[in-house]
Design an enzyme around this catalytic site. Structure first.
Site, PDB file in Angstrom:
ATOM      1  N   GLU A 223       0.802  -1.226   0.000  1.00 34.93           N
ATOM      2  CA  GLU A 223       0.000   0.000   0.000  1.00 34.93           C
ATOM      3  C   GLU A 223       0.834   1.276   0.000  1.00 34.93           C
ATOM      4  O   GLU A 223       0.501   2.236  -0.642  1.00 34.93           O
ATOM      5  CB  GLU A 223      -0.930   0.043   1.232  1.00 34.93           C
ATOM      6  CG  GLU A 223      -2.094  -0.891   1.157  1.00 34.93           C
ATOM      7  CD  GLU A 223      -2.078  -1.852   2.332  1.00 34.93           C
ATOM      8  OE1 GLU A 223      -1.354  -1.612   3.304  1.00 34.93           O
ATOM      9  OE2 GLU A 223      -2.766  -2.877   2.254  1.00 34.93           O
TER      10      GLU A 223
ATOM     11  N   GLU B  86       2.748  -7.997   9.595  1.00 34.25           N
ATOM     12  CA  GLU B  86       1.359  -7.551   9.727  1.00 34.25           C
ATOM     13  C   GLU B  86       0.541  -8.568  10.522  1.00 34.25           C
ATOM     14  O   GLU B  86      -0.226  -8.210  11.414  1.00 34.25           O
ATOM     15  CB  GLU B  86       0.772  -7.366   8.326  1.00 34.25           C
ATOM     16  CG  GLU B  86      -0.677  -6.921   8.310  1.00 34.25           C
ATOM     17  CD  GLU B  86      -1.194  -6.745   6.890  1.00 34.25           C
ATOM     18  OE1 GLU B  86      -2.241  -6.092   6.729  1.00 34.25           O
ATOM     19  OE2 GLU B  86      -0.561  -7.250   5.933  1.00 34.25           O
TER      20      GLU B  86
END
Length: 796
Positions: A380, A676
């Site tokens: 991202e 993550e």
């Protein structure tokens, strides 16, 4: 870079016109070339010092007489371009010759119109790139961007921050051109530029001086291994997950095409795998390409070097395809690229695993400090508000993030919606209003994410004591809390309305409507971004915490009326939260480790019940097989909360546990940065980003509790910025020594302790202007001022 405070960007660029390269038909996003722009001027030494002011819609590199100006990368940087556009300023005198001088600019899409974010949308801020510059000597103009400039396509045939960069060296007539002597090309291909005006181009008020350090090439890494898993395919391991790019020499004979694929992990056959960093289209769930693919075509010239400076990648491994030769180690280098932050914190202890954890946390932040605090450097690359909210305290222990954060907070305020809600990512291509993406607009204003508007300024106040910066953030802080308070007052979750048709008085303080991510990515809990779900127990807790911090901010700034108002409001929210979610025995009516951590860390539990509530948190940990169960929001608060409520042993047990979910389990599985997902890599492969610093917020515990350097929670003018500090090391976990140092505005504060044969020995250095309270493990405390101090205590 030089700065002349008396010369504002608006003054410096008042005579310059925005210019764009002549594009017949812009290519598809991700496949657009970089363009050369060029202009010329005459100069003599009698003209004096020459200064350039420049900025762009896109990413630019500036060259004067073939020499690259400055060491900054990815200029003008990433900001909320509609309201804030940074202008770079350099003294270029040393690059000039008497007579004719040529200025060349290499301009690519960058964040302005390149593909960006989870869904890789392009043209976020506009549909054309543009450049604006002025060169002056002693304030007399020498050259401005205007219709006399020329443009042409460069040897960079595509450049995108997400997709990668391609270079065809055959488009350069000489090695110098690629490095780049654009001005030595023939007239063929050069065309007049397109001048721009109207709309955003006419808004010169948004031009701003940078307040953060620039992005630079910080470090170089050599390969730890080079393998050829298949004929014609070379895989290079740099041993560390980073943000940056590859520098490649020995490009082969003319026409040799080499493709470079960047990734964080290898598959079973030893090839680079990228499935874990693939995003998808939210509407269709169609996977999107992972990107991070560079290409270079050789001109067969000795000395040509490929170094893509118009993209960056998050990677540990790079896979080269198309090179026939075995690659020598010296021909490929990884270049670490990020904001040039000053290192301020150091930590070390007797447990090498925790030292490795500290390094992994630090590398993870470095990989995500590329002009904005990003969530990840590959999938991202967005400035997610929640990520910086949970990590800023840890970052401020390791690096000076004052200017870096101040820049980002200005963008947050610029992108804040008129009603006060905060976008999930900042800078936000949509600006201060809806983007048209249903999920993106729905997620705007999520608790724990939007609360960055309050948490981050308060964290910066504690660490740096910059009252003007706090005052600048104050309107944005108020707007966020007022938005959340209004939403709580007017909304009521449908499930609650069914269960209880007539609302009780406390419900006006429950924030139980709207979309919230919630705790997010708890172990064994699949992410469920369901707007119908009631996250009131999370959102109301954040409303209380932000209102409390806002009241303290108002008091620091001397706004006593609002300090009282927000303190009263916070008390009502706390009462509402307790009434709805807290039972008489200290148990929550919705149980999870994250909810308990938040309740205790935010001070939502009445003092008489905190021990029962903390005991229940420990019970949940025990029932979970002595494993943590927190996700995105609460993980950084878990260990301090346990330690501060009498469960230091449990905190160390979790810190030193292995397997999944755990921090050391990540390292055992090969992590060099934080993941993550707690189980980001398993025997079946990888999922999610392997460079996400949020779970690295545990790093603050190493400084504040294990080494024992703590800021006041609610400092006033005389206490902020380490003017007062508590030194309270908490040994445990079989650790026999620990040391830490934090460079503050007053100097270095350091602690160094050892435990040997039941004796605890502590050495402390305190700089001038700092008053420390030293709390020893035996319960005694002392006061220490400037100088070196030694303490001992018995320890069981």
């Amino acid at each position: 870079m030089t700065h002349h405070p008396h010369m504002t960007p608006q003054d410096a660029l008042r005579l310059a016109s925005w210019i764009s390269p002549a594009e017949e038909q812009p290519r598809e996003p991700g496949h657009r070339p970089a363009y050369w722009l060029r202009g010329s001027f005459t100069w003599t030494p009698a003209d004096g010092v020459a200064t350039v002011h420049a900025t762009a819609h896109g990413v630019y590199e500036l060259f004067v007489n073939s020499k690259r100006v400055g060491e900054e990368e990815l200029t003008p940087g990433f900001t909320s371009y509609r309201k804030r556009l940074q202008v770079q300023e350099w003294d270029i005198t040393e690059h000039l010759v008497s007579g004719m001088n040529v200025v060349s600019v290499l301009l690519s899409d960058g964040w302005f119109r390149g593909r960006h974010g989870f869904e890789r949308r392009a043209n976020g801020f506009g549909t054309e790139t543009a450049f604006l510059a002025s060169i002056s000597a002693d304030h007399a103009p020498l050259l401005t961007t205007n219709e006399a400039w020329q443009s042409r396509e460069s040897h960079i045939t595509r450049a995108d921050l997400m997709d990668g960069q391609a270079v065809d060296f055959r488009r350069c007539e000489s090695r110098e051109q690629a490095a780049p002597r654009a001005e030595t090309t023939t007239a063929d291909g050069w065309r007049p530029v397109v001048t721009r005006q109207g709309g955003l181009y006419d808004n010169r008020e948004r031009l701003a001086c940078p307040v953060a350090p620039p992005v630079r090439r910080i470090q170089e890494l050599v390969p730890v291994s080079i393998n050829t898993p298949k004929p014609g395919i070379t895989v290079v391991d740099f041993g560390q997950n980073i943000n940056g790019w590859i520098r490649l020499g020995k490009l082969g004979p003319e026409g040799t095409r080499i493709t470079l694929r960047h990734g964080e992990i290898l598959d079973a056959s030893g090839l680079v795998a990228t499935e874990n960093i693939q995003a998808f289209d939210f509407a269709t769930k169609t996977p999107l390409p992972a990107g991070q693919v560079d290409e270079v075509i050789s001109a067969g010239r000795e000395g040509d070097v490929f170094e893509p400076r118009h993209t960056t990648h998050g990677f540990r491994y790079v896979q080269l395809e198309g090179s026939a030769d075995v690659l020598p180690h010296g021909d490929i280098t990884a270049v670490v690229v990020h904001t040039d932050l000053n290192r301020t914190g150091h930590f070390e202890c007797s447990d090498k695993r925790l030292n490795a954890l500290h390094d992994a946390i630090m590398w993870s932040f470095r990989g995500n400090a590329c002009d904005v605090p990003t969530d990840c450097p590959q999938r991202e690359r967005s400035g997610f508000t929640g990520d910086w909210q949970v990590f800023v305290d840890t970052a401020a222990l390791m690096f000076d993030v004052s200017g870096f954060s101040a820049k980002w907070l200005r963008d947050l305020a610029a992108d804040q919606w008129p009603d006060g809600r905060v976008p999930t990512v900042v800078p936000n291509p949509a600006g201060d209003g809806p983007s048209g993406s249903v999920f993106e607009d729905l997620a705007t204003g999520s608790a724990g994410w939007g609360d960055a508007a309050v948490f981050v300024p308060w964290s910066l106040w504690r660490a740096y004591g910059d009252k003007p910066a706090l005052a600048e953030a104050y309107p944005s802080m108020r707007a966020w809390v007022d938005y959340a308070a209004t939403t709580a007052a007017v909304g009521r979750h449908p499930d609650r309305a069914v269960e209880r048709p007539s609302p009780l008085p406390h419900e006006q303080y429950l924030w139980d409507t709207g979309f919230h991510f919630g705790e997010w990515l708890e172990p064994d809990t699949p992410p469920n971004p369901d707007p119908a779900r009631d996250h009131g127990i999370v959102a109301t807790a954040y409303l209380y915490r932000s209102a409390s911090l806002l009241a303290r901010t108002a008091a620091v700034l001397g706004d006593e009326q609002n300090a009282a108002r927000y303190e009263s409001f916070a008390a009502n929210v706390r009462h509402g939260w307790q009434t709805e979610y807290l039972g008489s025995e200290g148990r929550l009516r919705e149980e999870s480790q994250g909810h308990y951590v938040r309740a205790l860390a935010f001070g939502l539990v009445p003092e008489g019940l905190t021990q029962q509530t903390a005991a229940r948190l420990v019970e949940l940990i025990r029932l979970n097989g002595n494993r943590l169960g927190t996700g995105f929001l609460a993980t950084g608060m878990l260990l301090p909360t346990l330690a501060d409520h009498g469960y230091l042993d449990v905190a160390f047990e979790l810190l030193l546990s292995t397997g999944a979910p755990s921090w050391l389990g990540m390292l055992d599985a090969g992590a060099t940065t934080m993941w993550e997902w707690w189980d980001g890599v398993t025997t079946t492969g990888a999922r999610g980003s392997l460079n996400h610093y949020s779970k690295g917020a545990v790093g603050s515990f190493l400084y504040t509790h294990l080494a024992g350097i703590r800021l006041p929670a609610n400092p006033d003018d005389q206490q902020a910025a380490y003017r007062t500090v508590t030194i309270a090391p908490q040994p445990g976990g079989g650790i026999t020594s620990a040391s830490a140092a934090v460079k503050t505005a007053h100097g270095l504060i350091s602690t160094d302790w050892t435990v040997e044969r039941g004796k605890f020995t502590l050495h402390v250095d305190i700089p001038d202007g700092v008053r420390a309270t030293v709390e020893l493990p035996d319960g005694t405390s002392r006061t220490a001022t400037q100088g070196s101090h030694d303490f001992t205590a018995a320890i069981s």
